[in-house]
Design an enzyme around this catalytic site. Structure first.
Site, short mmCIF file in Angstrom:
data_model
loop_
_atom_site.label_atom_id
_atom_site.label_comp_id
_atom_site.label_asym_id
_atom_site.label_seq_id
_atom_site.Cartn_x
_atom_site.Cartn_y
_atom_site.Cartn_z
N SER A 67 0.87 -1.17 0.00
CA SER A 67 0.00 0.00 0.00
C SER A 67 0.91 1.23 0.00
O SER A 67 1.32 1.71 1.05
CB SER A 67 -0.90 -0.02 1.25
OG SER A 67 -1.64 1.17 1.36
N HIS A 74 -3.36 -5.93 2.50
CA HIS A 74 -2.51 -6.94 3.12
C HIS A 74 -3.18 -8.31 3.18
O HIS A 74 -2.53 -9.29 3.55
CB HIS A 74 -2.12 -6.50 4.55
CG HIS A 74 -1.22 -5.32 4.57
ND1 HIS A 74 -0.94 -4.61 5.72
CD2 HIS A 74 -0.53 -4.70 3.58
CE1 HIS A 74 -0.11 -3.62 5.44
NE2 HIS A 74 0.14 -3.66 4.14
N GLU A 109 -5.09 -2.50 8.93
CA GLU A 109 -4.41 -3.07 10.08
C GLU A 109 -5.21 -2.88 11.36
O GLU A 109 -5.69 -1.78 11.65
CB GLU A 109 -3.02 -2.42 10.26
CG GLU A 109 -2.10 -2.58 9.06
CD GLU A 109 -0.76 -1.91 9.28
OE1 GLU A 109 -0.42 -1.58 10.43
OE2 GLU A 109 -0.03 -1.69 8.29
N GLU A 115 1.47 -9.25 6.76
CA GLU A 115 2.20 -8.83 7.95
C GLU A 115 2.07 -9.82 9.09
O GLU A 115 2.33 -9.49 10.25
CB GLU A 115 1.78 -7.43 8.38
CG GLU A 115 2.13 -6.40 7.32
CD GLU A 115 2.01 -4.96 7.78
OE1 GLU A 115 1.61 -4.74 8.94
OE2 GLU A 115 2.31 -4.06 6.98
N ASP A 122 -4.90 1.08 11.43
CA ASP A 122 -4.44 1.74 10.22
C ASP A 122 -5.52 1.52 9.18
O ASP A 122 -5.69 0.43 8.65
CB ASP A 122 -3.11 1.14 9.74
CG ASP A 122 -2.68 1.70 8.39
OD1 ASP A 122 -3.31 2.67 7.91
OD2 ASP A 122 -1.72 1.18 7.80
N GLU A 151 -4.25 5.52 12.25
CA GLU A 151 -3.34 5.89 11.16
C GLU A 151 -4.12 6.01 9.85
O GLU A 151 -5.00 5.18 9.58
CB GLU A 151 -2.24 4.83 11.05
CG GLU A 151 -1.27 5.02 9.92
CD GLU A 151 -0.29 3.86 9.82
OE1 GLU A 151 0.19 3.58 8.70
OE2 GLU A 151 -0.02 3.20 10.85
N ASP A 179 0.61 8.70 7.48
CA ASP A 179 1.56 7.84 6.77
C ASP A 179 1.61 8.29 5.31
O ASP A 179 2.51 9.01 4.90
CB ASP A 179 1.15 6.38 6.91
CG ASP A 179 2.01 5.43 6.07
OD1 ASP A 179 3.11 5.83 5.65
OD2 ASP A 179 1.58 4.28 5.83
N LYS A 235 9.04 5.77 7.70
CA LYS A 235 9.43 4.62 6.89
C LYS A 235 10.64 5.01 6.05
O LYS A 235 10.55 5.91 5.21
CB LYS A 235 8.29 4.17 5.97
CG LYS A 235 7.08 3.60 6.70
CD LYS A 235 5.96 3.31 5.71
CE LYS A 235 4.78 2.60 6.37
NZ LYS A 235 3.64 2.45 5.41
N HIS A 248 8.02 -0.70 9.69
CA HIS A 248 8.44 -1.61 8.64
C HIS A 248 7.57 -1.39 7.41
O HIS A 248 6.78 -0.47 7.33
CB HIS A 248 8.31 -3.06 9.13
CG HIS A 248 6.88 -3.49 9.31
ND1 HIS A 248 6.45 -4.78 9.15
CD2 HIS A 248 5.75 -2.79 9.64
CE1 HIS A 248 5.16 -4.87 9.36
NE2 HIS A 248 4.70 -3.67 9.66
N LYS A 284 6.33 -0.21 14.61
CA LYS A 284 5.42 -1.15 13.93
C LYS A 284 6.28 -2.16 13.19
O LYS A 284 7.10 -1.78 12.35
CB LYS A 284 4.53 -0.41 12.94
CG LYS A 284 3.41 0.41 13.55
CD LYS A 284 2.60 1.13 12.48
CE LYS A 284 1.97 0.16 11.49
NZ LYS A 284 1.15 0.84 10.47
#
Length: 434
Positions: free
Chosen positions: A42, A155, A164, A205, A242, A285, A312, A337, A365, A388
């Protein structure tokens, strides 16, 4: 002793079976550093460019031989003779050599691999751990892990709209205890899913990826898992989300396909406010899309004193976008990141800018990972207080957590676990009451 002798890259595979780079920097004195580059599924449109070959005959076009060649033939020769101890100069040379705003010239993946390999070599050269090299004597705070134990969005297929669902063991007394709590809750969730007849396959993840009817069901499952493991939700362990809202933003509306609803910006803010009012949520997030600046400001006005609001895709670890976010009051936190911006120096600068503004900064990550543990040292070196790194499952995630265990052991009595204070800004008014 500290001058660079050679820089070499090779193509390896990441956790999704896609190619990425591993770079080795060797110094004249014999020391060396190695780093592998992560990749996100993403990805926001404001991120630095990840260079892929586009050759359909290899890895479905995902090969990185062009990036490898850029390291070996273009970057490496320029790096020879430079001091590995001057990271700012190394990274400026990389940026100037690329010559573009978004690192599309050489590829952010090529540039980042070199940047990180060099800093590892530098730490090795002076004989100290990377976290100490990055943060000096002040580097002693172990971060709170934000563990994505229920995966959705990009994900995991056919799971949830939101990307998430994380558990946050901020009530632990040490990182070791936090990791234990996370593992126990993770296995508690697996047992609950089995009892409900839901699938326990995992997403990118490492979190479980059941097919759920509505998104808040994911939050409720996490609360149940916390309690099943013997902990108290909202005291021992909290929840973070997230949403990755840019992924379901369509023509000015937030389309939650699982629930069959389409929301305006105001509606999405109210949706998030309702979740915060009913569940022990400590962080949200990407609750809105990456360019919905007015919406972010309104959300921060409504929820910013109650919950950590993390940008993010909104910031992409980029100081220019972060500067605007601070000016307009778009959020109170940034996700950090390294591969979004492409060099270590720029990463450090963005994090320090956010922290200076009184914001929180979370080292993160990507969903396409390797067993590289750089971000564990980075989180401690920056004193970010939060990290994270996915679920406590699969080596590309546990490698980072295990590295933090080692750092905690090395620090011994000097180690400090960030805990609930990691979610409060300098005025002390961010987050929930412990």
């Amino acid at each position: 002793m500290e001058t660079i002798k050679s820089i070499k890259a090779v193509e390896i595979l990441d956790s999704r079976g896609n190619p990425t780079l591993k770079v080795k920097a060797e110094l004249d004195g014999g020391c060396f550093g190695v780093a592998a580059v992560p990749s996100g599924a993403s990805r926001g449109k404001h991120e630095a460019v990840e260079l892929r070959d586009g050759d359909a005959s290899r890895f479905n076009g995902m090969g990185v031989l062009k990036a490898v060649s850029n390291v070996n033939e273009k970057i490496g020769p320029v790096m020879v003779g430079l001091s590995a101890l001057d990271q700012a100069s190394i990274d400026k040379t990389l940026i100037d050599l690329d010559g573009t705003e978004n690192k599309s010239g050489l590829g952010a993946n090529a540039i980042l691999g070199v940047s990180l390999a060099v800093v590892h070599a530098a730490a090795s050269c002076i004989g100290i751990p990377l976290f100490r090299h990055l943060g000096g004597v002040a580097a002693h705070t172990l971060p709170v892990p934000m563990m994505n134990i229920l995966n959705g969005g990009k994900h995991a297929a056919n799971s949830t709209d939101f990307q998430e669902f994380m558990i946050v063991p901020a009530g632990a007394h040490s990182f070791r205890q936090a990791l234990q709590m996370g593992s126990e809750i993770y296995h508690g969730l697996k047992a609950i899913l089995k009892d409900k007849g839901l699938k326990t396959n995992v997403g990118d993840e490492g979190g479980f990826a059941p097919s759920l009817k509505i998104n808040r069901e994911g939050v409720e499952l996490l609360v149940s898992a916390i309690e099943k493991a013997g902990y108290t939700a909202g005291k021992d362990c909290f929840i973070a989300l997230d949403l990755a809202a840019s992924e379901f933003y369509r023509d000015g509306k937030y389309v939650l396909a699982r629930e069959g609803i389409s929301l305006s910006t105001d509606g999405m803010i109210e949706y998030c406010a309702d979740l915060v009012s009913h569940y022990p949520i400590i962080s949200i997030e990407d609750g809105l899309a990456e360019d919905d600046w007015d919406g972010w400001r309104l959300m921060n006005e409504k929820l910013g004193a109650k919950v950590q609001l993390v940008g993010d895709d909104l910031y992409a670890t980029n100081r220019k976008r972060l500067t605007k976010g601070i000016r307009v009051g778009a959020s109170n936190s940034i996700l950090i990141k390294v591969n979004q911006i492409g060099t270590l120096s720029e990463t450090l600068s963005a994090s320090q800018m956010a922290q200076k503004a009184g914001w929180t900064a979370i080292v993160s990550h990507r969903s396409g990972e390797t067993e590289d543990t750089t971000i564990a040292d980075l989180a401690v070196g920056l004193g970010s207080g939060q990290i994270k790194s996915g679920a406590p499952c699969r080596s590309e995630h546990t490698a980072k957590y295990n590295r933090l265990l080692t750092i905690e052991q090395e620090l011994a009595s000097g180690a400090q676990y960030a805990g609930i204070q990691a979610f409060r800004n300098r005025d002390g008014n961010l987050g929930v009451d412990a």
